[in-house]
Scaffold this active site. Sequence first.
Site, mmCIF file in Angstrom:
data_model
loop_
_atom_site.group_PDB
_atom_site.id
_atom_site.type_symbol
_atom_site.label_atom_id
_atom_site.label_comp_id
_atom_site.label_asym_id
_atom_site.label_seq_id
_atom_site.Cartn_x
_atom_site.Cartn_y
_atom_site.Cartn_z
ATOM 1 N N CYS A 106 -6.352 4.715 63.344
ATOM 2 C CA CYS A 106 -7.364 3.654 63.363
ATOM 3 C C CYS A 106 -6.729 2.299 63.693
ATOM 4 O O CYS A 106 -6.166 2.127 64.750
ATOM 5 C CB CYS A 106 -8.112 3.653 62.033
ATOM 6 S SG CYS A 106 -9.704 2.836 62.072
ATOM 7 N N HIS A 107 -6.785 1.341 62.758
ATOM 8 C CA HIS A 107 -6.233 0.004 62.966
ATOM 9 C C HIS A 107 -4.736 -0.081 62.640
ATOM 10 O O HIS A 107 -4.136 -1.146 62.766
ATOM 11 C CB HIS A 107 -6.977 -1.023 62.105
ATOM 12 C CG HIS A 107 -8.359 -1.337 62.583
ATOM 13 N ND1 HIS A 107 -9.432 -0.518 62.328
ATOM 14 C CD2 HIS A 107 -8.848 -2.382 63.299
ATOM 15 C CE1 HIS A 107 -10.529 -1.049 62.860
ATOM 16 N NE2 HIS A 107 -10.192 -2.169 63.455
ATOM 17 N N ALA A 108 -4.118 1.021 62.220
ATOM 18 C CA ALA A 108 -2.696 1.013 61.860
ATOM 19 C C ALA A 108 -1.811 0.620 63.038
ATOM 20 O O ALA A 108 -0.688 0.145 62.843
ATOM 21 C CB ALA A 108 -2.271 2.370 61.313
#
Length: 172
Positions: A106-108
């Site tokens: 995801c946003h990692a």
Amino acid sequence: MELKNKRIAAVVHEIFEDLELWYPVIRLREAGAEVVLAGEKAGAQYTGKHGVPAQADISYDDLNADEYDGLVIPGGYAPDKMRRYPKVLEFVKRMDEAGKPIGIICHAGWVTISADILKGRKATSVGAIKDDMVNAGVNWVDEPVVVDQNLVSSRTPVDLPEYAKALLNLLK
């Protein structure tokens, strides 16, 4: 118990995506790995987007790449906070230099962008940060899971089964 004697770090901060932390942590523990949660402060409790808590076993300052076999970075809004800590970025960089598995979802990708380890690699992420990934030099693809050397990336919680399987395979 195929991961017995493996030690994995998972970094956390406020508003992590609950499933993106706990699904891989549980799978890794089921496989016999020791998973250590690292947060800004040891002992601090962080709350996920959906209210599931996570307590840090150690602080970011205690992270040492020589002591871990892999790294899990969950998504949510936590990556925007975690990437502001030089100790987290240094840890990510050292883990990558050592060729140790790093899981991002995801946003990692924001954390790995700030650690400057993505240029020239193939990876995926949630579509919302596609431009950030591409601008960091990633060959971005819209696939459930992408493995490029030691980096395992996925898009969203829907991809967790494939993501966890790829991460576990890389850690064996």
